[in-house]
Design a protein around this motif. Structure first.
Motif, PDB file in Angstrom:
ATOM      1  N   LYS A 123       0.844  -1.194   0.000  1.00  0.00           N
ATOM      2  CA  LYS A 123       0.000   0.000   0.000  1.00  0.00           C
ATOM      3  C   LYS A 123       0.886   1.252   0.000  1.00  0.00           C
ATOM      4  CE  LYS A 123      -4.033  -0.135   1.737  1.00  0.00           C
ATOM      5  NZ  LYS A 123      -5.244  -0.132   2.601  1.00  0.00           N
ATOM      6  N   PRO A 124       0.455   2.308  -0.681  1.00  0.00           N
ATOM      7  CA  PRO A 124       1.307   3.492  -0.878  1.00  0.00           C
ATOM      8  C   PRO A 124       1.824   4.096   0.428  1.00  0.00           C
ATOM      9  CG  PRO A 124      -0.617   3.591  -2.311  1.00  0.00           C
ATOM     10  CD  PRO A 124      -0.833   2.428  -1.398  1.00  0.00           C
ATOM     11  N   GLU A 125       1.025   4.082   1.486  1.00  0.00           N
ATOM     12  CA  GLU A 125       1.456   4.746   2.722  1.00  0.00           C
ATOM     13  C   GLU A 125       2.628   4.042   3.396  1.00  0.00           C
ATOM     14  OE1 GLU A 125      -1.910   1.916   3.982  1.00  0.00           O
ATOM     15  OE2 GLU A 125      -1.492   3.285   2.316  1.00  0.00           O
ATOM     16  N   ALA A 126       2.903   2.788   2.991  1.00  0.00           N
ATOM     17  CA  ALA A 126       4.026   2.056   3.590  1.00  0.00           C
ATOM     18  C   ALA A 126       5.246   2.021   2.692  1.00  0.00           C
ATOM     19  CB  ALA A 126       3.594   0.628   3.930  1.00  0.00           C
ATOM     20  N   ALA A 127       5.120   2.509   1.463  1.00  0.00           N
ATOM     21  CA  ALA A 127       6.201   2.350   0.479  1.00  0.00           C
ATOM     22  C   ALA A 127       7.484   3.057   0.886  1.00  0.00           C
ATOM     23  CB  ALA A 127       5.730   2.858  -0.886  1.00  0.00           C
ATOM     24  N   GLY A 128       7.363   4.177   1.616  1.00  0.00           N
ATOM     25  CA  GLY A 128       8.542   4.958   1.961  1.00  0.00           C
ATOM     26  C   GLY A 128       9.244   4.536   3.232  1.00  0.00           C
ATOM     27  N   VAL A 129       8.690   3.593   3.969  1.00  0.00           N
ATOM     28  CA  VAL A 129       9.357   3.102   5.177  1.00  0.00           C
ATOM     29  C   VAL A 129      10.710   2.525   4.796  1.00  0.00           C
ATOM     30  CG1 VAL A 129       9.241   1.422   7.057  1.00  0.00           C
ATOM     31  CG2 VAL A 129       7.170   2.615   6.317  1.00  0.00           C
ATOM     32  N   ARG A 130      11.754   2.875   5.530  1.00  0.00           N
ATOM     33  CA  ARG A 130      13.104   2.462   5.157  1.00  0.00           C
ATOM     34  C   ARG A 130      13.587   1.327   6.057  1.00  0.00           C
ATOM     35  NH1 ARG A 130      14.306   6.056   1.271  1.00  0.00           N
ATOM     36  NH2 ARG A 130      16.322   5.088   0.887  1.00  0.00           N
ATOM     37  N   LEU A 131      14.438   0.496   5.466  1.00  0.00           N
ATOM     38  CA  LEU A 131      14.870  -0.719   6.154  1.00  0.00           C
ATOM     39  C   LEU A 131      16.366  -0.920   5.972  1.00  0.00           C
ATOM     40  CD1 LEU A 131      14.267  -3.471   7.566  1.00  0.00           C
ATOM     41  CD2 LEU A 131      13.825  -4.399   5.282  1.00  0.00           C
ATOM     42  N   THR A 132      17.021  -1.300   7.051  1.00  0.00           N
ATOM     43  CA  THR A 132      18.415  -1.728   7.032  1.00  0.00           C
ATOM     44  C   THR A 132      18.492  -3.047   7.781  1.00  0.00           C
ATOM     45  OG1 THR A 132      19.340   0.516   6.955  1.00  0.00           O
ATOM     46  CG2 THR A 132      20.774  -1.233   7.793  1.00  0.00           C
ATOM     47  N   GLY A 133      19.104  -4.045   7.150  1.00  0.00           N
ATOM     48  CA  GLY A 133      19.218  -5.338   7.824  1.00  0.00           C
ATOM     49  C   GLY A 133      19.403  -6.476   6.840  1.00  0.00           C
ATOM     50  N   THR A 134      19.277  -7.676   7.371  1.00  0.00           N
ATOM     51  CA  THR A 134      19.426  -8.899   6.588  1.00  0.00           C
ATOM     52  C   THR A 134      18.131  -9.692   6.670  1.00  0.00           C
ATOM     53  OG1 THR A 134      21.799  -8.969   7.056  1.00  0.00           O
ATOM     54  CG2 THR A 134      20.785 -10.998   6.277  1.00  0.00           C
ATOM     55  N   VAL A 135      17.584 -10.057   5.510  1.00  0.00           N
ATOM     56  CA  VAL A 135      16.292 -10.725   5.451  1.00  0.00           C
ATOM     57  C   VAL A 135      16.480 -12.124   4.862  1.00  0.00           C
ATOM     58  CG1 VAL A 135      13.920 -10.594   4.598  1.00  0.00           C
ATOM     59  CG2 VAL A 135      15.208  -8.480   5.046  1.00  0.00           C
TER      60      VAL A 135
ATOM     61  N   GLY B 150       0.904  -3.098   4.454  1.00  0.00           N
ATOM     62  CA  GLY B 150       0.415  -1.746   4.637  1.00  0.00           C
ATOM     63  C   GLY B 150       0.954  -1.137   5.914  1.00  0.00           C
ATOM     64  N   ALA B 151       0.676   0.152   6.120  1.00  0.00           N
ATOM     65  CA  ALA B 151       1.090   0.821   7.350  1.00  0.00           C
ATOM     66  C   ALA B 151       0.325   0.242   8.534  1.00  0.00           C
ATOM     67  CB  ALA B 151       0.864   2.322   7.248  1.00  0.00           C
TER      68      ALA B 151
ATOM     69  N   ALA C 222       6.659 -11.326   8.240  1.00  0.00           N
ATOM     70  CA  ALA C 222       6.083 -11.254   9.588  1.00  0.00           C
ATOM     71  C   ALA C 222       7.105 -10.703  10.576  1.00  0.00           C
ATOM     72  CB  ALA C 222       5.604 -12.637  10.014  1.00  0.00           C
ATOM     73  N   MET C 223       8.374 -11.066  10.414  1.00  0.00           N
ATOM     74  CA  MET C 223       9.428 -10.555  11.290  1.00  0.00           C
ATOM     75  C   MET C 223       9.587  -9.049  11.138  1.00  0.00           C
ATOM     76  SD  MET C 223      12.282 -13.577  10.787  1.00  0.00           S
ATOM     77  CE  MET C 223      13.578 -12.564  11.510  1.00  0.00           C
ATOM     78  N   LEU C 224       9.380  -8.533   9.931  1.00  0.00           N
ATOM     79  CA  LEU C 224       9.530  -7.097   9.714  1.00  0.00           C
ATOM     80  C   LEU C 224       8.512  -6.296  10.516  1.00  0.00           C
ATOM     81  CD1 LEU C 224      10.199  -6.856   5.850  1.00  0.00           C
ATOM     82  CD2 LEU C 224      11.848  -6.876   7.721  1.00  0.00           C
ATOM     83  N   THR C 225       7.349  -6.880  10.755  1.00  0.00           N
ATOM     84  CA  THR C 225       6.311  -6.146  11.494  1.00  0.00           C
ATOM     85  C   THR C 225       6.721  -5.891  12.949  1.00  0.00           C
ATOM     86  OG1 THR C 225       5.147  -8.172  12.167  1.00  0.00           O
ATOM     87  CG2 THR C 225       4.534  -7.200  10.051  1.00  0.00           C
ATOM     88  N   ARG C 226       7.712  -6.622  13.445  1.00  0.00           N
ATOM     89  CA  ARG C 226       8.149  -6.421  14.831  1.00  0.00           C
ATOM     90  C   ARG C 226       9.018  -5.184  14.989  1.00  0.00           C
ATOM     91  NH1 ARG C 226      10.259 -12.668  15.639  1.00  0.00           N
ATOM     92  NH2 ARG C 226       8.283 -13.695  15.048  1.00  0.00           N
ATOM     93  N   GLY C 227       9.674  -4.769  13.891  1.00  0.00           N
ATOM     94  CA  GLY C 227      10.562  -3.621  14.008  1.00  0.00           C
ATOM     95  C   GLY C 227      10.178  -2.440  13.144  1.00  0.00           C
ATOM     96  N   LEU C 228       9.167  -2.614  12.296  1.00  0.00           N
ATOM     97  CA  LEU C 228       8.745  -1.538  11.410  1.00  0.00           C
ATOM     98  C   LEU C 228       7.263  -1.245  11.608  1.00  0.00           C
ATOM     99  CD1 LEU C 228      10.452  -2.649   8.055  1.00  0.00           C
ATOM    100  CD2 LEU C 228      11.257  -0.888   9.635  1.00  0.00           C
ATOM    101  N   PRO C 229       6.837  -0.009  11.329  1.00  0.00           N
ATOM    102  CA  PRO C 229       5.411   0.345  11.494  1.00  0.00           C
ATOM    103  C   PRO C 229       4.559  -0.160  10.331  1.00  0.00           C
ATOM    104  CG  PRO C 229       6.621   2.246  10.694  1.00  0.00           C
ATOM    105  CD  PRO C 229       7.649   1.165  10.930  1.00  0.00           C
ATOM    106  N   VAL C 230       4.546  -1.475  10.132  1.00  0.00           N
ATOM    107  CA  VAL C 230       3.788  -2.059   9.039  1.00  0.00           C
ATOM    108  C   VAL C 230       2.994  -3.253   9.555  1.00  0.00           C
ATOM    109  CG1 VAL C 230       5.451  -1.354   7.273  1.00  0.00           C
ATOM    110  CG2 VAL C 230       5.697  -3.591   8.354  1.00  0.00           C
ATOM    111  N   ARG C 231       1.991  -3.671   8.784  1.00  0.00           N
ATOM    112  CA  ARG C 231       1.220  -4.870   9.099  1.00  0.00           C
ATOM    113  C   ARG C 231       1.024  -5.671   7.822  1.00  0.00           C
ATOM    114  NH1 ARG C 231      -1.897  -4.083   5.447  1.00  0.00           N
ATOM    115  NH2 ARG C 231      -3.443  -2.416   5.330  1.00  0.00           N
ATOM    116  N   ILE C 232       0.801  -6.960   7.979  1.00  0.00           N
ATOM    117  CA  ILE C 232       0.650  -7.874   6.838  1.00  0.00           C
ATOM    118  C   ILE C 232      -0.751  -8.466   6.883  1.00  0.00           C
ATOM    119  CG2 ILE C 232       1.588  -9.877   5.634  1.00  0.00           C
ATOM    120  CD1 ILE C 232       3.635  -7.681   5.971  1.00  0.00           C
ATOM    121  N   ARG C 233      -1.402  -8.488   5.737  1.00  0.00           N
ATOM    122  CA  ARG C 233      -2.672  -9.197   5.602  1.00  0.00           C
ATOM    123  C   ARG C 233      -2.509 -10.316   4.582  1.00  0.00           C
ATOM    124  NH1 ARG C 233      -6.959  -4.102   5.565  1.00  0.00           N
ATOM    125  NH2 ARG C 233      -7.134  -3.900   7.834  1.00  0.00           N
ATOM    126  N   ASN C 234      -3.028 -11.466   4.922  1.00  0.00           N
ATOM    127  CA  ASN C 234      -2.917 -12.652   4.070  1.00  0.00           C
ATOM    128  C   ASN C 234      -4.311 -13.015   3.571  1.00  0.00           C
ATOM    129  OD1 ASN C 234      -2.740 -15.384   3.118  1.00  0.00           O
ATOM    130  ND2 ASN C 234      -0.821 -15.608   4.253  1.00  0.00           N
TER     131      ASN C 234
END
Length: 325
Positions: free
Chosen positions: A277-289, A320-321, A299-311
């Motif tokens: 979703k557009p509101e989450a596109a600009g969230v920036r990430l540094t790390g190893t995936v 999305g945000a 799912a792990m990204l949701t613990r450190g970033l302001p995002v949520r996943i829908r399945n």
């Protein structure tokens, strides 16, 4: 204008879900939200509807033939579910073909979605294939040629004593001539991406005459350089990402990259679409995936970033945000 592949894949996933017989009111509401997000979503859904209409026309002709026979209602009841199954099967086949094109099944080496493979070639060259990759190997008494149909490879060329045959990698955009080197080649929809990690590679776009003829469009890419090659030319060299080949170890290494780029990369390793979703596109990430289980990694990204996943239906993921709808 064609619908982007990820959008069409999402539309197919929705069609499969809504036609499965298990769709709920919540699924219907989610579909409506998805359709309202972008004009391309509605266009893809309309195109699938037009395809269904063609099936319906064929079914109508069959029904007219059945009506001329005794007890048409019973036969129509038998025909309807069968045609429904055929339509769902056709949509499923279209999705599978996009994830693993049937035209590549004849390749010498082929990896499925999320799969990696290492091959030792007859001359000792080490070839690594990334996800969704198809390669042909054409070694004869005149040449050592790899044809990259699609996907991404890492090559460490070998130099056996007395070996005089030239080594080359060919894509739809041109030919790459390594000069005792280690490099990666990735074939995207719009260009071939080359990154050189040792020695050098000559990039010869498709408009060049076959080597050794001189070509003003050709470019020598030295160690640490990266270029994009199209049939009409080669870009200026930029610095190669030193971690771009971490996929060989099953990892994606990112440094302050927007989530839009990260999700697009992760989508290569997962069967089924991932939309952002557009509101989450600009969230920036540094790390190893990790790349071996994309659903778990997201799912792990949701613990450190302001995002949520829908399945949705176990096939389509929407990122999305955390505060979004």
């Amino acid at each position: 204008m064609p619908v982007p592949d990820p959008v069409l894949e999402a539309a197919i996933a929705w069609q499969l879900r809504m036609g499965s017989g298990d769709a709920t009111q919540a699924d219907g509401a989610a579909l409506n939200r998805w359709l309202s997000m972008h004009p391309d979503h509605r266009r893809a859904w309309r195109q699938l509807g037009e395809l269904d209409a063609q099936f319906e026309a064929a079914r109508g002709a069959a029904v007219r033939g059945v009506l001329a026979r005794p007890r048409p209602a019973r036969r129509l009841k038998k025909l309807g579910p069968l045609l429904g199954v055929l339509m769902l099967a056709g949509a499923a086949l279209a999705l599978v073909n996009r994830e693993w094109p049937l035209a590549d099944l004849g390749a010498d080496y082929l990896t499925a979605v999320g799969q990696r493979q290492q091959v030792i070639l007859p001359d000792g060259t080490v070839l690594d294939l990334n996800t969704r990759t198809a390669v042909d190997v054409r070694f004869d008494d005149r040449q050592r040629l790899l044809v990259l149909r699609r996907g991404e490879i890492h090559v460490r060329t070998a130099h056996p004593p007395g070996e005089l045959r030239p080594f080359a990698v060919r894509t739809a955009d041109g030919v790459l001539l390594p000069q005792g080197t280690r490099f990666t080649v990735r074939r995207d929809d719009d260009a071939t991406r080359l990154a050189v990690y040792e020695s050098a590679v000559e990039a010869r776009p498709g408009y060049c005459a076959p080597a050794p003829a001189a070509c003003a469009l050709a470019r020598r890419v030295g160690q640490g350089g990266a270029v994009s090659m199209r049939p009409d030319g080669v870009s200026d060299a930029a610095a190669a990402d030193p971690d771009a080949d971490a996929w060989r170890d099953g990892m994606l290494v990112v440094q302050n990259r927007p989530l839009a780029e990260v999700v697009a990369e992760l989508a290569r390793y997962r069967f089924g679409p991932i939309t952002l979703k557009p509101e989450a596109a600009g969230v920036r990430l540094t790390g190893t995936v990790p790349l071996d289980d994309i659903d778990r990694s997201l799912a792990m990204l949701t613990r450190g970033l302001p995002v949520r996943i829908r399945n949705y239906a176990g096939l389509w993921l929407e990122v999305g945000a955390a505060s979004g709808n």
